[in-house]
Design an enzyme around this catalytic site. Structure first.
Site, PDB file in Angstrom:
ATOM      1  N   ASN A 163       0.868  -1.190   0.000  1.00  0.00           N
ATOM      2  CA  ASN A 163       0.000   0.000   0.000  1.00  0.00           C
ATOM      3  C   ASN A 163       0.890   1.220   0.000  1.00  0.00           C
ATOM      4  O   ASN A 163       1.925   1.213   0.680  1.00  0.00           O
ATOM      5  CB  ASN A 163      -0.838   0.060   1.285  1.00  0.00           C
ATOM      6  CG  ASN A 163      -2.075  -0.794   1.208  1.00  0.00           C
ATOM      7  OD1 ASN A 163      -2.291  -1.475   0.215  1.00  0.00           O
ATOM      8  ND2 ASN A 163      -2.878  -0.761   2.250  1.00  0.00           N
ATOM      9  N   GLU A 187     -21.192  21.142   2.348  1.00  0.00           N
ATOM     10  CA  GLU A 187     -21.287  19.711   2.646  1.00  0.00           C
ATOM     11  C   GLU A 187     -22.449  19.069   1.884  1.00  0.00           C
ATOM     12  O   GLU A 187     -22.314  17.973   1.330  1.00  0.00           O
ATOM     13  CB  GLU A 187     -21.424  19.518   4.166  1.00  0.00           C
ATOM     14  CG  GLU A 187     -21.550  18.083   4.632  1.00  0.00           C
ATOM     15  CD  GLU A 187     -20.444  17.141   4.134  1.00  0.00           C
ATOM     16  OE1 GLU A 187     -19.414  17.616   3.616  1.00  0.00           O
ATOM     17  OE2 GLU A 187     -20.655  15.922   4.243  1.00  0.00           O
ATOM     18  N   HIS A 196     -22.709  37.871  -7.807  1.00  0.00           N
ATOM     19  CA  HIS A 196     -21.425  38.349  -8.337  1.00  0.00           C
ATOM     20  C   HIS A 196     -20.907  37.454  -9.455  1.00  0.00           C
ATOM     21  O   HIS A 196     -19.711  37.442  -9.723  1.00  0.00           O
ATOM     22  CB  HIS A 196     -20.407  38.471  -7.197  1.00  0.00           C
ATOM     23  CG  HIS A 196     -20.830  39.451  -6.151  1.00  0.00           C
ATOM     24  ND1 HIS A 196     -20.892  40.809  -6.391  1.00  0.00           N
ATOM     25  CD2 HIS A 196     -21.271  39.273  -4.881  1.00  0.00           C
ATOM     26  CE1 HIS A 196     -21.330  41.424  -5.304  1.00  0.00           C
ATOM     27  NE2 HIS A 196     -21.572  40.510  -4.374  1.00  0.00           N
TER      28      HIS A 196
END
Ligand code: F6R
Length: 610
Positions: free
Chosen positions: A100, A483, A506
């Site tokens: 890994n 989120e 904006h």
């Protein structure tokens, strides 16, 4: 990302390995394989795609043996092919290795080995590690020494686990900055990159430290530290039940974990709340003098954990009056931030293994900061490398999309803010007591949010085919918007964006069209009217508005096409509630779009590469 499991014991390893790999599936992978040492013959079986393909390939075959290693690969070096899948073997098939992490100098090492006559069959850095270990094993005749020597020549972040044909009762593993545990069973021993892979068989584990090499036989786990001294590490008993990693009655882990949020909050809160309702942080203690030393707090995290930090920044500044900076971990290190011993650094991570967060933490420590971490996985790298750890008690989070970890991380920030405010005297006794009562009421209020489920299912059925969704909000609502948007995009693959409601005009408002969905969070009493103005602006451009407001604020309905109400609460804590309908919306939309909810495409649960 990649997952590792290894077994040595009286039984045939095959089932331990494959079942272990299935428990690691949630981390994300695109191929899998096992290698078993069957009395001197190393049998390797590898398949691209889900573990089910590996099971199919093996079929009724009995691989035999008493030692084996398994791996799930999330492709980094080279495409998703059987040749690139792990385990890799040396040229004569007498040694197999899984890995890994990344070997950064693999090209240089590969060229050296090629010059010595080694032929490679894959594009991976892992095969280079395997050939290097094999070369040293042939020279030294000792597998542990061979791994140690290879590791000393390799740069990067990795865990290596190897088996050799002439060692049918042993495996050897080495850890450098990637997770590894050694698990002690009744008459067997295992290694794994994650607790989930061994929980069915044993709950007793050693946390393998950086630089350690561990030798496993059926009877012993022998650990050597980076100075090659044999060392005793503490045996840790894992408190989780194996059921925690099962779906139970739920169709998906994501839905199960959304529903586990009241429990996660209760567990996390109970450990830091005294009988007389004072916040006494679990794992963190600071005197007024110590806290005074810090002139700022810096929060660093990735993804969902970063979004929890956004809310944390606001609440700490508001309640404890300490300046707070926040950054995504992948940017933090590269902007040469002003960090010194007057900085209190907070790393947030569910897995505790996110490479970017870990590197940011190391950088902060190097510069003298005091490091606190908010972590879910006990004994993970972030936890171990921090000066103090404030654990979340969300339980194992299997769904790639984080839900219950997020709400417990938020809770930790509220508790930190109250704890600091109490020390600094920036909060009145009445306000403190009121805030604590609000936190105690959250689990029941989240349960109340679940009553929205039938309504949200209907919304999802009506709007699941809309390809553009915006999340807007002000103040704490803007943090939740980020989120909510991340949840929707990662599980449903819809292009969703989050923006502070006041920023819309904006530029982004140019994107509004009749089929655009705008999910507008309007839970902040202090900012309600201003948010309503922003909703009106987008509604005037024909966007379709789904609003989230506190119960009782029915005036919002005049400006929305659909409204979801959350229970009343202080403005500061509303993210703990308002995120719940957004999580459910993402879940049901993804379900209607027939997406693979628990393992979304291209994503991994634990991002262990930078
Ligand atoms: C999103 C998600 C990711 C993680 C991020 C950090 O649902 O799960 O954005 O939040 O990869 O992971 P941890 O918290 O393990 O450091």
């Amino acid at each position: 990302m990649c997952g590792i499991v290894g077994y040595v014991g009286p039984n045939e390893p095959q089932n331990f390995l494959i079942e272990g790999l299935e428990k690691l599936e949630y981390r994300g992978y695109d191929s899998a394989g096992v290698a078993v040492n069957d009395n001197g013959e190393i049998k390797v079986r590898k398949a691209v795609g889900p573990i089910a393909n590996l099971r199919k390939l093996i079929g009724d075959e009995n691989l035999g043996g008493h030692v084996g290693i398994g791996h799930t690969r999330w492709a980094t070096h080279g495409g998703v092919t059987v040749a690139n899948a792990h385990p890799h073997t040396n040229m004569d098939g007498s040694l197999a290795l899984v890995h890994n992490g990344t070997v950064e100098n693999y090209i240089e090492l590969k060229e050296q080995l090629q010059a010595e006559g080694v032929r490679f069959v894959s594009d991976t850095d892992t095969e280079v590690a395997c050939m290097l270990v094999s070369k040293h094993y042939k020279e030294l005749g000792d597998l542990k020494e061979a791994i140690d020597k290879a590791a000393s020549e390799m740069e990067g972040t990795y865990v290596l686990v190897a088996v050799a044909a002439d060692k049918p009762d042993m495996l050897v593993a080495h850890r450098r900055n990637a997770p590894l545990i050694a698990a002690k069973g009744k008459d067997f021993n295992m290694v794994a990159s994650d607790f989930c892979a061994i929980l069915k068989h044993t709950k007793d584990v050693y946390l393998i430290e950086n630089g350690d090499t561990v030798v496993l036989t059926q009877d012993a786990i022998t650990i050597y530290d980076e100075k090659d001294q044999q060392i005793e590490r503490d045996l840790m008993h894992i408190g989780w039940d194996v059921d925690a990693a099962d779906k139970g009655e739920y169709e998906h882990f994501m839905l199960k974990e959304i529903h586990e949020q009241p429990k996660g909050i209760e567990e996390t809160l109970s450990r830091s709340l005294t009988e007389d309702n004072r916040i006494k942080l679990y794992g963190i203690e600071m005197t007024a003098e110590e806290l005074d030393k810090y002139n700022k707090i810096v929060i660093v995290a990735c993804g969902t954990a970063y979004h929890a930090g956004l809310a944390g920044q606001r609440v700490i500044e508001k309640v404890a009056k300490i300046p707070v900076e926040i950054d995504v971990a992948s940017e933090f290190r590269y902007r040469d931030p002003f960090i010194d011993d007057k900085t209190l650094f907070i790393a947030v991570s569910q897995s505790g293994e996110t490479a970017d967060t870990l590197e940011a933490l190391r950088e902060a420590k190097k510069k003298g900061a005091h490091v606190i971490s908010i972590v879910n996985v006990v004994g993970s790298s972030v936890a171990r490398e921090s000066d103090q750890v404030f654990y979340t008690f969300a339980g194992p989070e299997i769904s790639v999309a984080s839900t219950k970890a997020y709400t417990t991380q938020l809770l930790c920030f509220y508790m930190l803010a109250l704890y600091f405010a109490d020390i600094k005297g920036t909060i009145t006794e009445e306000d403190y007591a009121d805030f604590v009562e609000e936190l105690k009421a959250i689990p029941a209020k989240i349960e109340k949010c679940f009553e929205l489920e039938p309504f949200i299912k209907r919304l999802a059925a009506d709007y699941y085919d809309r390809e553009q969704v915006f999340f807007i909000g002000r103040g704490m609502d803007s943090c939740v918007a980020f989120e909510g948007s991340l949840k929707l995009k990662e599980v449903s693959y819809i292009s969703s964006f989050a923006i502070a409601a006041g920023e819309m005009k904006h530029g982004t408002i140019a994107l509004m069209e009749p089929r655009t969905i705008v999910i507008a969070l309007a839970t902040q009493d202090a900012l309600f009217d201003k948010t309503v103005s922003n909703i009106q602006e987008v509604r005037a451009r024909n966007a379709h508005i789904i609003s989230v407001a506190k119960e009782g604020n029915i005036s919002i309905e005049a400006h929305s096409n659909e409204t979801m109400y959350i229970p009343n609460c202080r403005d500061e804590v509303s993210p703990l509630l308002s995120v719940v309908p957004l999580q459910l919306y993402a879940y049901f939309v993804a379900k209607d779009r027939k997406c693979e909810i628990d393992k979304p495409r291209n994503l991994a649960k634990s991002v262990t590469v930078e």
